[in-house]
Design a protein around this motif. Structure first.
Motif, PDB file in Angstrom:
ATOM      1  N   LEU A 254      25.361  23.901  19.158  1.00  0.00           N
ATOM      2  CA  LEU A 254      24.377  23.521  20.172  1.00  0.00           C
ATOM      3  C   LEU A 254      24.907  22.371  21.013  1.00  0.00           C
ATOM      4  O   LEU A 254      25.451  21.399  20.469  1.00  0.00           O
ATOM      5  N   PRO A 255      24.768  22.443  22.326  1.00  0.00           N
ATOM      6  CA  PRO A 255      25.204  21.325  23.173  1.00  0.00           C
ATOM      7  C   PRO A 255      24.291  20.129  22.959  1.00  0.00           C
ATOM      8  O   PRO A 255      23.128  20.290  22.551  1.00  0.00           O
ATOM      9  N   PRO A 256      24.777  18.914  23.219  1.00  0.00           N
ATOM     10  CA  PRO A 256      23.882  17.755  23.137  1.00  0.00           C
ATOM     11  C   PRO A 256      22.727  17.923  24.099  1.00  0.00           C
ATOM     12  O   PRO A 256      22.839  18.596  25.119  1.00  0.00           O
ATOM     13  N   GLU A 257      21.605  17.321  23.765  1.00  0.00           N
ATOM     14  CA  GLU A 257      20.378  17.553  24.525  1.00  0.00           C
ATOM     15  C   GLU A 257      20.539  17.271  26.007  1.00  0.00           C
ATOM     16  O   GLU A 257      19.992  17.996  26.849  1.00  0.00           O
ATOM     17  N   GLU A 258      21.312  16.244  26.361  1.00  0.00           N
ATOM     18  CA  GLU A 258      21.442  15.887  27.775  1.00  0.00           C
ATOM     19  C   GLU A 258      22.267  16.908  28.552  1.00  0.00           C
ATOM     20  O   GLU A 258      22.240  16.907  29.786  1.00  0.00           O
ATOM     21  N   LYS A 259      23.000  17.782  27.852  1.00  0.00           N
ATOM     22  CA  LYS A 259      23.813  18.779  28.527  1.00  0.00           C
ATOM     23  C   LYS A 259      23.212  20.173  28.468  1.00  0.00           C
ATOM     24  O   LYS A 259      23.822  21.144  28.894  1.00  0.00           O
ATOM     25  N   ARG A 260      22.029  20.293  27.918  1.00  0.00           N
ATOM     26  CA  ARG A 260      21.406  21.605  27.841  1.00  0.00           C
ATOM     27  C   ARG A 260      20.891  22.021  29.209  1.00  0.00           C
ATOM     28  O   ARG A 260      20.423  21.198  29.982  1.00  0.00           O
ATOM     29  N   TRP A 261      21.008  23.316  29.469  1.00  0.00           N
ATOM     30  CA  TRP A 261      20.560  23.880  30.748  1.00  0.00           C
ATOM     31  C   TRP A 261      19.104  23.534  30.978  1.00  0.00           C
ATOM     32  O   TRP A 261      18.231  23.854  30.172  1.00  0.00           O
ATOM     33  N   LYS A 262      18.826  22.851  32.067  1.00  0.00           N
ATOM     34  CA  LYS A 262      17.459  22.411  32.353  1.00  0.00           C
ATOM     35  C   LYS A 262      16.666  23.456  33.132  1.00  0.00           C
ATOM     36  O   LYS A 262      15.516  23.230  33.493  1.00  0.00           O
ATOM     37  N   GLY A 263      17.293  24.588  33.404  1.00  0.00           N
ATOM     38  CA  GLY A 263      16.570  25.661  34.081  1.00  0.00           C
ATOM     39  C   GLY A 263      16.630  25.537  35.596  1.00  0.00           C
ATOM     40  O   GLY A 263      17.170  24.587  36.157  1.00  0.00           O
ATOM     41  N   HIS A 264      16.072  26.535  36.265  1.00  0.00           N
ATOM     42  CA  HIS A 264      16.013  26.534  37.721  1.00  0.00           C
ATOM     43  C   HIS A 264      14.950  25.545  38.198  1.00  0.00           C
ATOM     44  O   HIS A 264      13.985  25.266  37.492  1.00  0.00           O
ATOM     45  N   GLU A 265      15.189  25.016  39.379  1.00  0.00           N
ATOM     46  CA  GLU A 265      14.161  24.145  39.973  1.00  0.00           C
ATOM     47  C   GLU A 265      13.065  25.038  40.541  1.00  0.00           C
ATOM     48  O   GLU A 265      13.250  25.679  41.572  1.00  0.00           O
ATOM     49  N   ILE A 266      11.945  25.062  39.857  1.00  0.00           N
ATOM     50  CA  ILE A 266      10.864  25.965  40.227  1.00  0.00           C
ATOM     51  C   ILE A 266       9.883  25.256  41.155  1.00  0.00           C
ATOM     52  O   ILE A 266       9.330  24.216  40.818  1.00  0.00           O
ATOM     53  N   GLU A 267       9.717  25.839  42.330  1.00  0.00           N
ATOM     54  CA  GLU A 267       8.787  25.291  43.310  1.00  0.00           C
ATOM     55  C   GLU A 267       7.359  25.759  43.032  1.00  0.00           C
ATOM     56  O   GLU A 267       6.394  25.003  43.204  1.00  0.00           O
ATOM     57  N   LYS A 268       7.226  27.033  42.574  1.00  0.00           N
ATOM     58  CA  LYS A 268       5.905  27.570  42.285  1.00  0.00           C
ATOM     59  C   LYS A 268       6.030  28.655  41.242  1.00  0.00           C
ATOM     60  O   LYS A 268       6.894  29.514  41.329  1.00  0.00           O
ATOM     61  N   ILE A 269       5.132  28.624  40.259  1.00  0.00           N
ATOM     62  CA  ILE A 269       5.070  29.691  39.274  1.00  0.00           C
ATOM     63  C   ILE A 269       3.610  30.081  39.080  1.00  0.00           C
ATOM     64  O   ILE A 269       2.726  29.216  39.011  1.00  0.00           O
ATOM     65  N   ASP A 270       3.339  31.362  39.100  1.00  0.00           N
ATOM     66  CA  ASP A 270       1.982  31.883  38.955  1.00  0.00           C
ATOM     67  C   ASP A 270       2.072  33.135  38.087  1.00  0.00           C
ATOM     68  O   ASP A 270       2.738  34.108  38.443  1.00  0.00           O
ATOM     69  N   PHE A 271       1.381  33.114  36.959  1.00  0.00           N
ATOM     70  CA  PHE A 271       1.426  34.240  36.023  1.00  0.00           C
ATOM     71  C   PHE A 271       0.430  35.342  36.385  1.00  0.00           C
ATOM     72  O   PHE A 271       0.384  36.374  35.714  1.00  0.00           O
ATOM     73  N   GLY A 272      -0.330  35.144  37.444  1.00  0.00           N
ATOM     74  CA  GLY A 272      -1.231  36.173  37.932  1.00  0.00           C
ATOM     75  C   GLY A 272      -2.147  36.712  36.843  1.00  0.00           C
ATOM     76  O   GLY A 272      -2.776  35.922  36.105  1.00  0.00           O
TER      77      GLY A 272
END
Length: 275
Positions: A254-272
Motif C-alpha cells: 500500500l502506498p503511504p496515505e499522502e501518495k494515495r490517489w485522491k480521485g478526480h476533482e468532482i464539480e458535481k455529483i448527483d445519484f438521481g
C-alpha cells in the motif's frame, strides 16, 4: 466527496460493470478489468478503498465488437458515450454511463455536454510499433491531438496546474482553433490504427497517449482467469503480475496515505434515482 458518497459511487460503477460483463458473455467478447480495477481485484478483492472510477479493457477487435453490440443490447438504465455519438465528447475511448445521474469533473470546464452520467471507462488496446522511436512519435502525436480535441470541447486540460502550465498549452489552444474536429479525429484514428493487422509484439492502452508508457507484450493479454471483485467474478489477465508490476511497481504494498490517489476533482455529483 464524502466516504459515504464514494462508496455509493463505487456500487453504481459496479452495477454498470455487471451490465458490461453480461453483454460480453452473451456475445463471446473478451474483456478484462484494467488499470486500478485490476489492481483492486488482486489486492483488495474489490475497489481500491480510495478509488473513484472503474476501468475495463479490450483488445481492439473485441472493443469494436462490443461497441457495435452495446448500441443494440444495453439495458434501459444505461447509455453508450463515444465521440461518434456525442459531438462534444472528446475522448478516443468509450464510456458506459448510468442514466439520470451526474458525475461532472472540474477539468470538463466549459464543456456543455449533457451526458455526464456516472460511468465505467472502456479502453481499447491497439497494436503499437516495436520500434522505440516510431512508438514514441506516434504516442506524442496522439497525445497532442487528444488535447486539442479536449480543448475544442471546452475542457481545461491545464486545470489545477497553474498559469505557467496554461501558457505552455497556448500552442495547442491555437492549433485547436485552426484544425477542424473532423480532421483531428481522423488523424488520431489513423495513428491508432496504423499497425492494425500488423504483427507487433506490443499493445498500448488507447486513452489519448498513455501508451507512451502503459504498454504490454500482446501475449500477456491472451489468457485470462476469473477473480473476485466485490461480490462478482470478473475476468483479469492470467499474467496480471507482469502487467501490474509494469504499471505500479511493487503493487501489493500500500502506498503511504499522502501518495494515495485522491480521485478526480468532482464539480458535481448527483445519484438521481439511486440517491
Amino acid at each position: 466527496m464524502t466516504r459515504e458518497q464514494l462508496r455509493k459511487l463505487q456500487k453504481l460503477q459496479l452495477k454498470i460493470a455487471i451490465e458490461i460483463k453480461r453483454i460480453c458473455e452473451k456475445n463471446d467478447i473478451t474483456y478484462f478489468l484494467d488499470c486500478g480495477s485490476m489492481l483492486g481485484a488482486v489486492r483488495h478483492k474489490g475497489f481500491i478503498p480510495w478509488d473513484d472510477d472503474m476501468d475495463i479493457g479490450f483488445l481492439r477487435e473485441d472493443y469494436d465488437k462490443f461497441i457495435n453490440v452495446a448500441r443494440k443490447e444495453l439495458g434501459k438504465e444505461f447509455y453508450l458515450l463515444t465521440w461518434d455519438d456525442n459531438e462534444v465528447y472528446p475522448q478516443p475511448y468509450a464510456k458506459i454511463c448510468l442514466k439520470d445521474t451526474i458525475y461532472r469533473e472540474k477539468i470538463a470546464g466549459d464543456c456543455n455536454s449533457e451526458e455526464n452520467g456516472i460511468f465505467v471507462d472502456l479502453f481499447p488496446y491497439d497494436n503499437i510499433s516495436d520500434n522505440r522511436i516510431l512508438r514514441f512519435c506516434n504516442g506524442i502525436i496522439r497525445k497532442l491531438v487528444s488535447h486539442m480535441l479536449m480543448i475544442q470541447s471546452g475542457y481545461h486540460v491545464w486545470e489545477g496546474k497553474g498559469f505557467l502550465k496554461k501558457i505552455k498549452f497556448l500552442p495547442l489552444i491555437i492549433c485547436s482553433l485552426i484544425f477542424s474536429r473532423k480532421v483531428l479525429k481522423h488523424l488520431f484514428m489513423y495513428m491508432a490504427y496504423m499497425y492494425k493487422g500488423v504483427h507487433t509484439q506490443e499493445v498500448g492502452i488507447e486513452d489519448g497517449g498513455i501508451s507512451l508508457y502503459w504498454r504490454y507484450k500482446r501475449e500477456n493479454l491472451e489468457k485470462f482467469i476469473e477473480e473476485k471483485f466485490e461480490e462478482e467474478d470478473f475476468i483479469i489477465p492470467q499474467n496480471y503480475d507482469v502487467l501490474l508490476k509494469t504499471a505500479y511497481g511493487n503493487y501489493m504494498e500500500l502506498p503511504p496515505e499522502e501518495k494515495r490517489w485522491k480521485g478526480h476533482e468532482i464539480e458535481k455529483i448527483d445519484f438521481g434515482p439511486y440517491e
